[in-house]
Design an enzyme around this catalytic site. Structure first.
Site, PDB file in Angstrom:
ATOM      1  N   CYS A 245      28.586  33.022  72.110  1.00 37.86           N
ATOM      2  CA  CYS A 245      27.936  33.645  70.967  1.00 37.86           C
ATOM      3  C   CYS A 245      28.160  32.911  69.655  1.00 37.86           C
ATOM      4  O   CYS A 245      27.915  33.448  68.585  1.00 37.86           O
ATOM      5  CB  CYS A 245      28.371  35.107  70.841  1.00 37.86           C
ATOM      6  SG  CYS A 245      30.148  35.301  70.628  1.00 37.86           S
TER       7      CYS A 245
ATOM      8  N   ARG B 212      32.220  44.027  68.989  1.00 42.81           N
ATOM      9  CA  ARG B 212      33.486  43.307  68.813  1.00 42.81           C
ATOM     10  C   ARG B 212      34.321  44.092  67.819  1.00 42.81           C
ATOM     11  O   ARG B 212      33.828  44.450  66.747  1.00 42.81           O
ATOM     12  CB  ARG B 212      33.230  41.904  68.284  1.00 42.81           C
ATOM     13  CG  ARG B 212      34.534  41.167  68.037  1.00 42.81           C
ATOM     14  CD  ARG B 212      34.320  39.758  67.606  1.00 42.81           C
ATOM     15  NE  ARG B 212      33.823  39.684  66.249  1.00 42.81           N
ATOM     16  CZ  ARG B 212      33.448  38.553  65.674  1.00 42.81           C
ATOM     17  NH1 ARG B 212      33.471  37.424  66.356  1.00 42.81           N
ATOM     18  NH2 ARG B 212      33.032  38.538  64.438  1.00 42.81           N
TER      19      ARG B 212
ATOM     20  N   ASN C  46      32.314  28.862  67.463  1.00 43.26           N
ATOM     21  CA  ASN C  46      32.605  28.500  66.066  1.00 43.26           C
ATOM     22  C   ASN C  46      34.107  28.339  65.867  1.00 43.26           C
ATOM     23  O   ASN C  46      34.577  27.355  65.310  1.00 43.26           O
ATOM     24  CB  ASN C  46      32.113  29.581  65.096  1.00 43.26           C
ATOM     25  CG  ASN C  46      30.643  29.883  65.272  1.00 43.26           C
ATOM     26  OD1 ASN C  46      29.892  29.072  65.773  1.00 43.26           O
ATOM     27  ND2 ASN C  46      30.234  31.076  64.859  1.00 43.26           N
ATOM     28  N   ASP C  47      34.844  29.336  66.323  1.00 36.50           N
ATOM     29  CA  ASP C  47      36.289  29.263  66.145  1.00 36.50           C
ATOM     30  C   ASP C  47      36.932  28.353  67.182  1.00 36.50           C
ATOM     31  O   ASP C  47      37.820  27.576  66.859  1.00 36.50           O
ATOM     32  CB  ASP C  47      36.909  30.667  66.224  1.00 36.50           C
ATOM     33  CG  ASP C  47      36.851  31.373  64.884  1.00 36.50           C
ATOM     34  OD1 ASP C  47      37.080  30.695  63.859  1.00 36.50           O
ATOM     35  OD2 ASP C  47      36.549  32.578  64.841  1.00 36.50           O
TER      36      ASP C  47
ATOM     37  N   ARG D 211      35.740  25.174  59.904  1.00 39.90           N
ATOM     38  CA  ARG D 211      34.305  25.414  60.140  1.00 39.90           C
ATOM     39  C   ARG D 211      33.537  25.638  58.848  1.00 39.90           C
ATOM     40  O   ARG D 211      32.318  25.531  58.815  1.00 39.90           O
ATOM     41  CB  ARG D 211      34.113  26.612  61.084  1.00 39.90           C
ATOM     42  CG  ARG D 211      34.579  27.913  60.501  1.00 39.90           C
ATOM     43  CD  ARG D 211      34.618  29.011  61.551  1.00 39.90           C
ATOM     44  NE  ARG D 211      33.492  29.925  61.430  1.00 39.90           N
ATOM     45  CZ  ARG D 211      33.363  31.042  62.141  1.00 39.90           C
ATOM     46  NH1 ARG D 211      34.280  31.367  63.042  1.00 39.90           N
ATOM     47  NH2 ARG D 211      32.336  31.818  61.989  1.00 39.90           N
TER      48      ARG D 211
ATOM     49  N   GLU E  48      38.210  32.146  71.828  1.00 43.64           N
ATOM     50  CA  GLU E  48      38.014  31.341  70.623  1.00 43.64           C
ATOM     51  C   GLU E  48      39.305  30.693  70.132  1.00 43.64           C
ATOM     52  O   GLU E  48      39.311  30.034  69.104  1.00 43.64           O
ATOM     53  CB  GLU E  48      37.318  32.143  69.507  1.00 43.64           C
ATOM     54  CG  GLU E  48      37.723  33.570  69.383  1.00 43.64           C
ATOM     55  CD  GLU E  48      36.903  34.370  68.367  1.00 43.64           C
ATOM     56  OE1 GLU E  48      35.969  33.853  67.743  1.00 43.64           O
ATOM     57  OE2 GLU E  48      37.249  35.557  68.192  1.00 43.64           O
TER      58      GLU E  48
ATOM     59  N   ARG F  71      29.086  42.246  65.168  1.00 44.87           N
ATOM     60  CA  ARG F  71      30.277  41.996  64.333  1.00 44.87           C
ATOM     61  C   ARG F  71      30.567  43.265  63.534  1.00 44.87           C
ATOM     62  O   ARG F  71      29.968  43.487  62.490  1.00 44.87           O
ATOM     63  CB  ARG F  71      30.018  40.824  63.386  1.00 44.87           C
ATOM     64  CG  ARG F  71      29.888  39.455  64.061  1.00 44.87           C
ATOM     65  CD  ARG F  71      29.581  38.391  63.020  1.00 44.87           C
ATOM     66  NE  ARG F  71      29.787  37.039  63.496  1.00 44.87           N
ATOM     67  CZ  ARG F  71      28.810  36.183  63.794  1.00 44.87           C
ATOM     68  NH1 ARG F  71      27.550  36.534  63.679  1.00 44.87           N
ATOM     69  NH2 ARG F  71      29.096  34.956  64.190  1.00 44.87           N
TER      70      ARG F  71
ATOM     71  N   HIS G  68      25.224  42.508  46.983  1.00 43.99           N
ATOM     72  CA  HIS G  68      24.510  43.672  47.488  1.00 43.99           C
ATOM     73  C   HIS G  68      23.005  43.480  47.456  1.00 43.99           C
ATOM     74  O   HIS G  68      22.292  43.881  48.370  1.00 43.99           O
ATOM     75  CB  HIS G  68      24.908  44.900  46.668  1.00 43.99           C
ATOM     76  CG  HIS G  68      26.292  45.341  46.993  1.00 43.99           C
ATOM     77  ND1 HIS G  68      26.989  46.230  46.230  1.00 43.99           N
ATOM     78  CD2 HIS G  68      27.088  45.006  48.021  1.00 43.99           C
ATOM     79  CE1 HIS G  68      28.172  46.430  46.788  1.00 43.99           C
ATOM     80  NE2 HIS G  68      28.250  45.696  47.869  1.00 43.99           N
TER      81      HIS G  68
HETATM   82  C1  PEP Z   1      32.787  32.468  66.847  1.00 43.75           C
HETATM   83  O1  PEP Z   1      33.911  32.250  66.396  1.00 43.75           O
HETATM   84  O2  PEP Z   1      32.106  31.607  67.446  1.00 43.75           O
HETATM   85  C2  PEP Z   1      32.162  33.788  66.676  1.00 43.75           C
HETATM   86  C3  PEP Z   1      31.036  34.081  67.272  1.00 43.75           C
HETATM   87  O3  PEP Z   1      32.774  34.661  65.847  1.00 43.75           O
HETATM   88  P1  PEP Z   1      32.672  34.589  64.266  1.00 43.75           P
HETATM   89  O4  PEP Z   1      31.630  33.561  63.912  1.00 43.75           O
HETATM   90  O5  PEP Z   1      32.328  35.947  63.814  1.00 43.75           O
HETATM   91  O6  PEP Z   1      34.054  34.155  63.876  1.00 43.75           O
HETATM   92 MG    MG Z   2      35.158  33.874  65.707  1.00 38.08          MG
END
Ligand code: PEP
Ligand code: MG
Length: 757
Positions: free
Chosen positions: A684, A514, A636-637, A647, A613, A478, A371
């Protein structure tokens, strides 16, 4: 209140120890008398006190029962023998057959071979073990929990005697590292980026307790009640002020959660229990506080640790209300440039300081989700956490540098480090100014291609960056992040008000909400989910939303209501099959019907999209593009699944490169298909926040990317120095190769073509 009845232990024992302390005599005499009293009271043949000396040595300072000649002669290292083990672990031990314990170390000069059982407790002050108090018996005695408690209570009083400076000098009580005056560099974890230099301000329990033993528990309970009520009032005031001064934000949620902890019944019960053993209210709070601190080292669950931090913060606050301001050292000099140093800190404690002078925060513990880190981020204070032992290595007022970018701190930096810091700091400021000058300029390439630069956000405070960084909207909000910093699931109204604030702050700029992407590494503290073997590929995101439609319906309802009369952009995470998207969209439609049925104002326009993703979705692209209003690639995913490479595993970070012909060959058809279908496309993932990655994406045809706020400046500078058409041609040639990566090729291209990377 004297009832004439014998006092129960440990009150009786405490009262006797108090009488000894109050009588005249030296500290050594008091110690000698105390061990005799404890031995007699606890029906033990031996009672001994070991005091921690310089060099982490525990010296026998007083004993009843062991050979007197061993006093000041028997010494053990911290960690050596049972006494050393108690000091090292800061835990009590109660053993009916101590000699059988693997840590038992026999010291012939003490004559202890005839004693079988041993109970020992650490003597703790300021979170540091400064000695050990033990009793021994000939028989194989089983010590009860109450007896351990009694000994711990007496150990608190002894802590004051030991730290008084008469038994060993105060200088000797400072841990060895603390006296070293050499410059030090200590590694930690980056909790918030940024650089800061200033004088160390040690955030320590500031209350000095003078009275440990109470006459009457009823009086003490009343004092506790009174102090609690004052504390609650003060916390409410602080919350009001915090909400007013720092704007609304998730840090306010955090503070409200904290306020809730101040009402915790279990915590009070433990303090009351300690009062009933004969301690004063302040000593009782301190005792509970000490035991929380010692237990803390053993808890690894981040959520629980944060809760404990909140309790610690409250304990210090309560102590202040109990002993009043005359015993508090809060009026310490607060330098112009201060670096706060704490073992850990509650969110409210940070707000107690004058934040205009705080240049950085160093924590011995702390995690990115703690926090205090969330609040520090909201206040833009650089933070390094996990800096082990820092409090033992620095003195109040010494100079210290916080390097939040690299997660390190420099204590007493030498001239060379200071110079390097200043150069770094200045160039950062110049860079910042340069990026700030781009703020109102669009992200347009040299050949006139307009790129939509959007932000990834998850906290209300991130939205301030929309203006500051000059971004075009929020490409990824998010929604799970505000859920993660709370202690319970927010209802529709709470969600509606949060989403409405986000839309208010964003003004005319679009926000892509999202829906909840929990599961995987994103754990809700109040969500009792089953442990999974492979959580990243488990029951998460849209899978949960479809299996528990109530949660999704509530969230969509809140979003629809928040966007009444304005545009709503919503997307679903981790879509794997086209059917999942259509099912989720149906739920959105149901909620729209419901809203219009109850006469509510609907959003002006609705854009409903999917995150791309999961690789399986790549093979359903043509069908998907007929259903979605927009698509957002979560690189990322997508690439963690594509490369089957976690990741979050730092050992795999550089193994597969996204700046590679292979990745380009996957991304390019997505761009082409979306263009053909007329579906807006965004990316993103983190790839978009790296200027080189962003450059590659633009060369592949992406015209909308969403990135972390601090990356907007550098990426915009890159775009404004880029000729997109020429880059596209160049990338097409690289696409033919089977190189592991083309990072250096693109970097050379940038250098040759004056692209600002
Ligand atoms: C991703 O997976 O690239 C993404 C933007 O979502 P997150 O990083 O929140 O999983
Ligand atoms: Mg993701």
């Amino acid at each position: 209140m004297n009832t004439g009845l014998p006092l129960p232990t440990p009150r009786r024992l405490l009262a006797r120890v108090r009488d000894v302390m109050a009588a005249s005599g030296t500290a050594q005499e008091h110690l000698d008398q105390t061990v005799s009293i404890i031995a007699a009271d606890m029906v033990a043949e031996v009672c001994s006190v070991y005091v921690r000396r310089a060099g982490d040595v525990l010296e026998l300072f007083a004993t009843e029962g062991l050979n007197k000649s061993a006093v000041h002669n028997t010494r053990l290292r911290v960690g050596e023998g049972l006494i050393g083990e108690i000091a090292a672990s800061a835990r009590p031990f109660a053993l009916s057959d101590a000699q059988k314990h693997p840590s038992f170390a026999y010291r012939p000069e003490t004559g202890e071979e005839i004693y079988h059982s041993l109970m020992g407790v650490p003597v703790i002050r300021g979170g540091r073990v400064i000695g050990v108090l033990s009793v021994q018996n000939r028989s194989r005695r089983n010590y009860s929990e109450e007896e351990v408690e009694s000994l711990q209570t007496v150990a608190m009083v002894l802590a004051e005697l030991v730290s008084g400076g008469e038994l060993i000098s105060r200088e000797e009580q400072i841990p060895a590292d603390g006296i070293a005056l050499l410059p030090l560099r200590i590694e930690g974890t980056r909790l918030n980026a940024g650089l800061g230099i200033g004088e160390a301000v040690l955030h320590r329990p500031r209350v000095i307790i003078e009275r440990f033993v109470a006459e009457d528990p009823t009086v003490e309970n009343e004092r506790l009640r009174q102090a609690l009520s004052e504390m609650h009032g003060a916390l409410d005031d602080m919350l009001r002020v915090a909400g007013f001064q720092t704007g609304k934000g998730d840090h306010i949620d955090v503070l409200e959660t904290y306020r809730m902890f101040a009402e915790d019944a279990g915590w009070f019960a433990r303090i009351k229990e300690a009062i009933n053993t004969g301690l004063t209210a302040e000593a009782a709070v301190q005792k509970v506080h000490n035991s929380i601190r010692t237990r803390m080292g053993k808890i690894s669950d981040p959520y629980l640790r944060e809760r404990i931090e909140d309790f610690e913060d409250l304990a210090e606050r309560l102590l202040q209300h109990l002993v009043g301001s005359e015993n508090s050292s809060d009026q310490i000099f607060f330098p112009e440039d201060a670096i706060l140093i704490a073992r850990t800190m509650g969110p409210a404690q940070l707000l107690d300081y004058d934040r205009t002078h705080i240049r950085g925060l160093i924590l011995e513990e702390g995690s990115p989700t703690s926090h205090v880190a969330i609040v520090a981020r909201a206040l833009d204070i650089p933070v390094v956490g996990n800096v082990r032992g820092i409090l033992d290595k620095i003195e109040q007022g010494e100079q210290v540098i916080v390097d939040g970018d690299n997660g390190q701190v420099f204590v007493r930096p030498g001239d060379d480090v200071r110079q390097a810091f200043l150069v770094n700091f200045q160039s950062r400021e110049i860079q910042k100014a340069a990026y700030a000058s781009l703020r109102d300029l669009p992200a347009v390439s040299k050949d006139g291609i307009r790129i939509q630069l959007e932000l990834n956000a998850g906290l209300l405070v991130d939205l301030q960056q929309l203006e500051e960084a000059g971004a075009d909207g929020i490409g990824l909000y998010r929604t799970e992040i505000p859920f993660m910093v709370r202690s319970d699931f927010p209802g529709v109204e709470e969600q509606r008000s949060l989403y409405a604030k986000i839309l208010d702050q964003a003004g005319n700029k679009p926000v892509a909400f999202r829906t909840l992407d929990v599961g995987g590494d994103k754990v809700l503290p109040y969500w009792d989910d089953a442990k999974e073997e492979n959580p990243a590929m488990g029951w998460r995101a849209i899978r949960i939303s479809l299996d528990r439609p109530f949660i999704l319906r509530q969230q969509l309802r809140a979003l629809i209501q928040a966007a009444a009369g304005r545009n709503l952009k919503v997307m679903f995470p981790m879509v794997t099959e086209l059917g999942e998207f259509t099912a989720a969209r149906k739920i959105l439609n149901l909620e729209l019907e419901r809203e219009s049925g109850r006469g509510g104002t609907l959003p002006l326009q609705i854009h409903c999209g999917a995150m791309l993703e999961v690789p399986a979705l790549l093979f359903q692209l043509s069908g998907l593009l007929k259903e979605v209003d927009f698509l957002s690639v979560g690189s990322n995913d997508l690439f963690q699944f594509l490369f089957a490479a976690d990741r979050g595993n730092p050992d795999l970070w550089e193994r597969y490169d996204l700046i590679s012909p292979l990745v380009f060959s996957i991304l390019k058809p997505i761009v082409d298909n979306c263009r053909e279908a007329g579906v807006p496309l965004c990316l993103c993932g983190e790839m978009a926040g790296d200027p080189l990655g962003a450059m590659a994406l633009i060369g592949l045809g992406f015209r909308e990317i969403s990135l972390a706020p601090h990356a907007v400046g550098p990426v915009k500078a890159m775009i404004r120095s880029l000729d997109v058409a020429s880059l596209e041609t160049y990338l097409a040639t690289l696409g033919q190769t089977d190189l592991h990566n083309v990072r250096e090729n693109i970097r050379s291209y940038a250098q040759d073509h004056g692209v600002n990377l």
